[in-house]
Design an enzyme around this catalytic site. Structure first.
Site, PDB file in Angstrom:
ATOM      1  N   SER A 119      47.681  42.710  33.844  1.00  0.00           N
ATOM      2  CA  SER A 119      48.331  43.190  35.069  1.00  0.00           C
ATOM      3  C   SER A 119      49.229  42.091  35.607  1.00  0.00           C
ATOM      4  CB  SER A 119      47.277  43.544  36.107  1.00  0.00           C
ATOM      5  OG  SER A 119      46.707  42.347  36.615  1.00  0.00           O
ATOM      6  N   LYS A 120      49.877  42.413  36.718  1.00  0.00           N
ATOM      7  CA  LYS A 120      50.789  41.467  37.357  1.00  0.00           C
ATOM      8  C   LYS A 120      50.145  40.104  37.577  1.00  0.00           C
ATOM      9  CE  LYS A 120      54.724  43.540  38.530  1.00  0.00           C
ATOM     10  NZ  LYS A 120      54.639  44.905  39.042  1.00  0.00           N
ATOM     11  N   ARG A 121      48.843  40.155  37.836  1.00  0.00           N
ATOM     12  CA  ARG A 121      48.099  38.929  38.105  1.00  0.00           C
ATOM     13  C   ARG A 121      48.261  37.894  36.970  1.00  0.00           C
ATOM     14  NH1 ARG A 121      42.786  38.539  37.705  1.00  0.00           N
ATOM     15  NH2 ARG A 121      42.632  40.613  36.838  1.00  0.00           N
ATOM     16  N   GLY A 147      50.831  37.190  35.372  1.00  0.00           N
ATOM     17  CA  GLY A 147      52.225  36.787  35.206  1.00  0.00           C
ATOM     18  C   GLY A 147      53.056  37.988  34.799  1.00  0.00           C
TER      19      GLY A 147
END
Ligand code: GLU
Length: 510
Positions: free
Chosen positions: A267-269, A271
């Site tokens: 996920s976005k977490r 990067g």
């Protein structure tokens, strides 16, 4: 055409599709789906179709569709049919195929396989809560299957959603091309939505994904549907639709889930994993392709070396794994470093020109050195290319030569200059420095070797003790291209200036 795949059930006319929704940027997972579809088609002499599933007009954007074309082309993944180039099975955008969806829908309604549902979003949410509270799967309750219940809601002036009537007591089984036998119970599949309409007339409505995808895959003669694991739960729904519409279904294969190194869903977490981010960072398309191919597949001994042609000849669906695959950015960076080191110098020199101009403005390359501008530039690019992981990294590595001043001193480099022998080393460097010594990277190397030996013989210092202070004084860093190149590219006067400045700072005022 003979195929190389020994699966006896594999027909020769393989047709696959990549069907992204243009609702956001392309990520590594989408590229992997596109790539594996492409490789499957090309390894069997089949066709790779690009279809744009803009079934959600509120979220679809033409610019994402444009990015899709540009990025796939940049990666070298070419489609045989698509919205931009046409083909025998067009149109290739869902929004242009609504009439086909409507007629399939009318067939389903006429057969009694679909019905309008008038439950409001609040009622649906309450039904879901109720199911969860009593330990049942949170599927549609079937409220509007009943004509009277439905009529009562319709009279309130609500707009319908057309739902598929999922048959009861059925086991829906299929042989996944990657996972083998997969089966679902129809009890777990609620009556799912096919179409949203303003009223019973179906005018001005729009098809949802499950209906559109089945109609399109059938109409486009798709033989194999390869897509991410997240679509596995859609497959029983789609198989029921194939059956109800009297179509024979394609084969399905669900690619492994892509997870982060800690095992959690990517996920976005973790990067940015979008392709435009990697393009901007200066990853080479061939490195992205070679790395992406390793997500769920082990293609050969040196996977970082694979070209698209290699991958086509190695590809076989039966070698794909259904286990989650880890997206490891460090490993992709390593792939890129290897590809960058092997890339043709002229190509990298061209790719770097706009990046360097943007970072350093108009730089006066050859001034004060023995090289002409182009030779100087090629030496610089070549030296950075050897060391860098990405093109952005190359921009940083070129700072010593292109920035108007010496780059800021790193803590490590500053530490080296505090060593007690540093001033003597720098003084010896200055004393021996000459234009002749720096004429070429090679002559500079020889000169520096001589200098190192002389200092070793006179002061007993080791190689690093000599080279580190010089490198630190010239570039502000202990990392970078070989010192012969550095000194020769900087030229005599810049070398002198930088070393004198450091020496001044080293010496306590009298
Ligand atoms: N439009 C769907 C997506 O972007 C495609 C699903 C499929 O391949 O069936 O995930």
């Amino acid at each position: 055409m003979p195929t190389k795949d020994p699966h006896s059930t594999m027909p020769t006319a393989v047709r696959v599709r990549y069907a992204p929704s243009p609702t956001g940027r392309q990520h590594i997972g989408g590229v992997r789906t596109a790539l594996f579809n492409y490789l499957h088609a090309k390894s069997l002499g089949g066709s790779f179709v690009l279809r744009v599933e803009d079934t959600d007009p509120e979220r679809s954007r033409p610019r994402f569709e444009q990015d899709l074309y540009e990025q796939l082309a940049w990666l070298g993944i070419r489609w045989d049919e698509g919205p931009d180039i046409g083909g025998d099975y067009g149109p290739y955008r869902s929004s242009e195929r609504q009439a086909l969806y409507r007629s399939a829908l009318e067939q389903l309604i006429a057969q009694g396989a679909a019905y309008p549902c008038y439950c409001s979003p609040e009622e649906l949410a309450a039904q879901r809560q109720e199911a969860l509270a009593s330990g049942r799967p949170p599927r549609y309750s079937g409220h509007c299957r009943n004509a009277e219940a439905r009529e009562a809601l319709r009279r309130r002036g609500r707009s319908p959603v057309i739902r598929f009537r999922v048959p009861e007591g059925r086991r829906i089984a299929f042989r996944d091309l990657i996972r083998g036998e997969v089966s679902h119970e129809s009890e777990d599949v609620g009556d799912f939505s096919l179409y949203r309409s303003r009223d019973e007339s179906l005018e001005g409505g729009r098809a949802f994904y499950n209906l559109a995808v089945v109609v399109d895959d059938h109409a486009m003669g798709i033989s194999d549907v390869l897509r991410g694991e997240e679509h596995l739960s859609n497959t029983p729904r789609q198989l029921l639709l194939y059956e109800a519409l009297g179509y024979s279904p394609p084969r399905f294969g669900h690619l492994s889930l892509i997870v982060s190194p800690d095992g959690s869903k990517l996920s976005k977490r973790h990067g940015d994993t979008s392709i435009d981010y990697y393009a901007q960072e200066g990853y080479l398309p061939e490195a992205i392709v070679a790395y992406t191919a390793t997500l769920g597949w082990a293609p050969g001994r040196n996977p970082e070396r694979n070209s698209l042609e290699d991958l086509i000849s190695l590809f076989s669906l039966r070698r794909l794994s259904s286990n989650p695959s880890t997206f490891d950015e460090k490993r992709m960076e390593w792939f890129n470093q290897r590809r960058l080191q092997r890339a043709e110098r002229g190509r990298i020199a061209d790719l770097m020109r706009p990046r360097l101009s943007e970072a350093y403005g108009r730089w006066e390359a050859a001034e004060g050195t023995a090289h002409d501008r182009e030779t100087w530039y090629c030496h610089l690019v070549g030296a950075a290319q050897e060391e860098a992981t990405t093109l952005s990294d190359m921009v940083r590595l070129c700072a010593f030569a292109l920035a108007s001043e010496r780059p800021e001193m790193s803590a490590e480099a500053a530490g080296t200059l505090e060593d007690q022998w540093a001033p003597a080393v720098l003084a010896a460097f200055l004393k021996e420095l000459s234009e002749e010594a720096l004429a070429t990277p090679q002559s500079a190397n020889e000169w520096l070797t001589g200098l190192r030996h002389a200092i070793r013989d006179s002061d007993g210092l080791r190689g690093r003790q000599v080279m580190f202070p010089i490198r630190a004084a010239l570039t502000g860093s202990l990392r970078g291209p070989c010192l012969g190149i550095v000194t020769s590219l900087l030229g005599q006067s810049r070398c002198r200036e930088r070393v004198e400045e450091v020496l001044k700072a080293c010496q306590p005022p009298l």
